[in-house]
Design a protein around this motif. Structure first.
Motif, PDB file in Angstrom:
ATOM      1  N   THR A  42       0.846  -1.182   0.000  1.00 50.50           N
ATOM      2  CA  THR A  42       0.000   0.000   0.000  1.00 50.50           C
ATOM      3  C   THR A  42       0.883   1.233   0.000  1.00 50.50           C
ATOM      4  O   THR A  42       1.754   1.390   0.860  1.00 50.50           O
ATOM      5  N   VAL A  43       0.655   2.123  -0.961  1.00 45.19           N
ATOM      6  CA  VAL A  43       1.420   3.359  -1.076  1.00 45.19           C
ATOM      7  C   VAL A  43       0.455   4.499  -1.369  1.00 45.19           C
ATOM      8  O   VAL A  43      -0.235   4.472  -2.402  1.00 45.19           O
ATOM      9  N   LEU A  49       0.771  -3.866  -7.124  1.00 51.72           N
ATOM     10  CA  LEU A  49       1.281  -5.217  -7.361  1.00 51.72           C
ATOM     11  C   LEU A  49       2.627  -5.089  -8.053  1.00 51.72           C
ATOM     12  O   LEU A  49       2.731  -4.441  -9.102  1.00 51.72           O
ATOM     13  N   ILE A  50       3.662  -5.698  -7.468  1.00 52.43           N
ATOM     14  CA  ILE A  50       4.994  -5.534  -8.039  1.00 52.43           C
ATOM     15  C   ILE A  50       5.627  -6.851  -8.460  1.00 52.43           C
ATOM     16  O   ILE A  50       6.672  -6.848  -9.084  1.00 52.43           O
ATOM     17  N   VAL A  66      -1.261  -0.897 -10.577  1.00 51.38           N
ATOM     18  CA  VAL A  66      -1.720  -0.058  -9.469  1.00 51.38           C
ATOM     19  C   VAL A  66      -3.241   0.072  -9.499  1.00 51.38           C
ATOM     20  O   VAL A  66      -3.839   0.252 -10.565  1.00 51.38           O
ATOM     21  N   PHE A  67      -3.866  -0.007  -8.303  1.00 51.75           N
ATOM     22  CA  PHE A  67      -5.312   0.220  -8.174  1.00 51.75           C
ATOM     23  C   PHE A  67      -5.562   1.372  -7.217  1.00 51.75           C
ATOM     24  O   PHE A  67      -4.994   1.420  -6.124  1.00 51.75           O
ATOM     25  N   LEU A 225      -7.469   0.360   3.052  1.00 52.99           N
ATOM     26  CA  LEU A 225      -7.512   1.507   2.141  1.00 52.99           C
ATOM     27  C   LEU A 225      -8.804   2.298   2.362  1.00 52.99           C
ATOM     28  O   LEU A 225      -9.724   1.832   3.055  1.00 52.99           O
ATOM     29  N   PRO A 226      -8.905   3.503   1.770  1.00 52.31           N
ATOM     30  CA  PRO A 226     -10.198   4.220   1.804  1.00 52.31           C
ATOM     31  C   PRO A 226     -11.271   3.397   1.122  1.00 52.31           C
ATOM     32  O   PRO A 226     -11.002   2.501   0.320  1.00 52.31           O
TER      33      PRO A 226
END
Length: 230
Positions: A42-43, A49-50, A66-67, A225-226
């Motif tokens: 989470t950033v 996903l990496i 990224v989502f 996350l939000p």
């Protein structure tokens, strides 16, 4: 899937872009007793996903995926110079520094701390290293939590005394595999991804409840996350 704590319902996340096609392998018949990692983090309120592995044992991602839940959209980042797979590293951010350990469990291990401002590596405090033997997560980089999958104890690190203090001990936390923290809650994936235990660490005494994953599914990665937009 996204869990809404207000409605207590799971909602589907929009489908991942199909260009290029993406197939993340979580289990393979050649590895009967282990799962293959799908690395995510989470950033800035995004899920990134990496890493992942395909059926042919090659890296599944050539660039970060990224989502963003508030816009309900997926997008790709720039290409990796060296695509990753296999070995995730146990590392967390805490008080502006990066903390890493090289071994899980009670075996002899090493712990290092990277000071971003000074651009140097330092040894991890002894008490922190001694108790960091299980899955760990930070709450806003201000508090570190670890969960013992054998005893079911959730502990918080006391940086002033360099020791770990037990928050709560529950049979539901046994067989813990993953942990995430945020917004006053610590969420723990247990029992081979079949149960999520939520602990309110702000309450005194701490209280907990159990969230079941969507029927027929298991948790591969967990993030706080939000709320996802409609």
């Amino acid at each position: 899937m996204s869990f809404d704590p207000i409605s207590s319902l799971w909602r589907s996340v929009p489908s991942i872009p199909k260009d290029p096609p993406l197939h993340l392998l979580h289990r393979h018949p050649s590895f009967l007793s282990r799962t293959l990692s799908v690395q995510s983090l989470t950033v800035s309120n995004h899920v990134v996903l990496i890493s992942g592995t395909t059926q042919q044992f090659v890296p599944a991602l050539s660039r970060p995926l990224v989502f963003h839940p508030e816009s309900n959209k997926w997008f790709f980042g720039p290409p990796f110079t060296s695509p990753r797979r296999w070995e995730p590293i146990g590392a967390i951010g805490y008080k502006g520094k990066l903390y890493m350990v090289n071994v899980k469990g009670n075996a002899p291990k090493e712990g290092l701390v990277y000071d971003v401002e000074e651009n140097q590596w330092n040894d991890m405090p002894r008490g922190m290293l001694a108790g960091w033997n299980r899955p760990a997560a930070t709450m806003n980089e201000d508090a570190i939590y670890v969960v013992n999958e054998v005893t079911g104890a959730l502990s918080e690190y006391d940086c002033k005394k360099d020791c770990w203090k037990k928050v709560i001990e529950l049979p539901e936390l046994k067989l813990a595999e993953q942990i995430a923290a945020g917004r006053g809650r610590v969420c723990v994936v247990c029992a081979n991804g079949e149960t999520i235990v939520v602990v309110d660490v702000v309450a005194r005494p701490a209280r907990f409840w159990v969230v079941e994953p969507p029927q027929g599914q298991q948790v591969a990665g967990l993030h706080i996350l939000p709320r996802m937009s409609s």
